[in-house]
Design an enzyme around this catalytic site. Structure first.
Site, PDB file in Angstrom:
ATOM      1  N   CYS A  82       0.797  -1.234   0.000  1.00  0.00           N
ATOM      2  CA  CYS A  82       0.000   0.000   0.000  1.00  0.00           C
ATOM      3  C   CYS A  82       0.823   1.274   0.000  1.00  0.00           C
ATOM      4  O   CYS A  82       0.263   2.370  -0.061  1.00  0.00           O
ATOM      5  CB  CYS A  82      -0.938   0.009   1.209  1.00  0.00           C
ATOM      6  N   CYS A 128       1.624  -4.043   8.590  1.00  0.00           N
ATOM      7  CA  CYS A 128       1.421  -2.676   8.111  1.00  0.00           C
ATOM      8  C   CYS A 128       0.114  -2.153   8.720  1.00  0.00           C
ATOM      9  O   CYS A 128      -0.916  -2.830   8.651  1.00  0.00           O
ATOM     10  CB  CYS A 128       1.329  -2.675   6.586  1.00  0.00           C
ATOM     11  N   CYS A 151      12.503  -7.422  12.480  1.00  0.00           N
ATOM     12  CA  CYS A 151      13.055  -8.375  11.514  1.00  0.00           C
ATOM     13  C   CYS A 151      12.068  -8.490  10.355  1.00  0.00           C
ATOM     14  O   CYS A 151      11.023  -9.118  10.489  1.00  0.00           O
ATOM     15  CB  CYS A 151      13.240  -9.720  12.232  1.00  0.00           C
TER      16      CYS A 151
HETATM   17 FE    FE Z   1       0.545  -1.789   3.699  1.00  0.00          FE
END
Ligand code: FE
Length: 167
Positions: A82, A128, A151
């Site tokens: 995104c 995210c 990580c």
């Molecule tokens: Fe994203």
């Protein structure tokens, strides 16, 4: 009356603790409404298969295989799903693990952290915060100043250099 009252108090205290931990777990695992959403079929069309497997199916790329491992230019690492800004190059460090590693996200709100009990381990998954894509995991064995090691999978991110390469 006194022993009864103290017993009731003790029961209440234990019950409250139970509720608090259950609530914390629920907050961690509840499904969030993400700003960027697509159906699985749409994500499959939008992303190359290896990226889809990491971002949407939480696969882990092979260590030392990622294209972003040896990126040392100044810039920002963004979500491959995104475009959300995730990490600054200034927070990238060589962890020796074979995965791109960072000691802090660009802002606390850029990523979500979720308890991950898969594969017989107790880890903290990093997603995210804009699209819910799986990025990797965070561990407590990173360098100063945070002591954190994010990580990440190279496949889950793209690098945007501060100075675009000359054509
Ligand atoms: Fe994203």
């Amino acid at each position: 009356m006194k022993p009864v009252a103290s017993t009731l108090l003790a029961i209440f205290a234990v019950a409250s603790l139970g509720c608090a931990s259950a609530e914390a777990l629920q907050q961690k695992t509840e499904r969030k409404k993400y700003e960027v959403t697509h159906t699985t079929a749409e994500w499959r069309k939008l992303l190359p298969p290896p990226v889809f497997r990491v971002l949407r199916q939480a696969f882990t790329e092979q260590p030392w295989s990622g294209k972003l491992l040896d990126v040392h230019e100044k810039g920002v690492f963004v979500c491959a799903g995104c475009g959300q800004k995730l990490f600054k190059s200034e927070t990238k460090f060589d962890s020796g693990t074979g995965w791109p590693s960072f000691w802090d996200p660009i802002t606390k709100a850029s990523v979500d952290e979720v308890e991950d009990l898969s594969d017989g381990m107790d880890r903290t998954e990093v997603k995210c915060a804009k699209c819910g894509g799986h990025l990797g995991h965070v561990f407590n064995d990173g360098p100063a100043p945070t002591g954190l090691r994010f990580c990440m999978n190279s496949l889950a991110m793209k690098f945007v250099p501060d100075v675009p390469p000359k054509k």
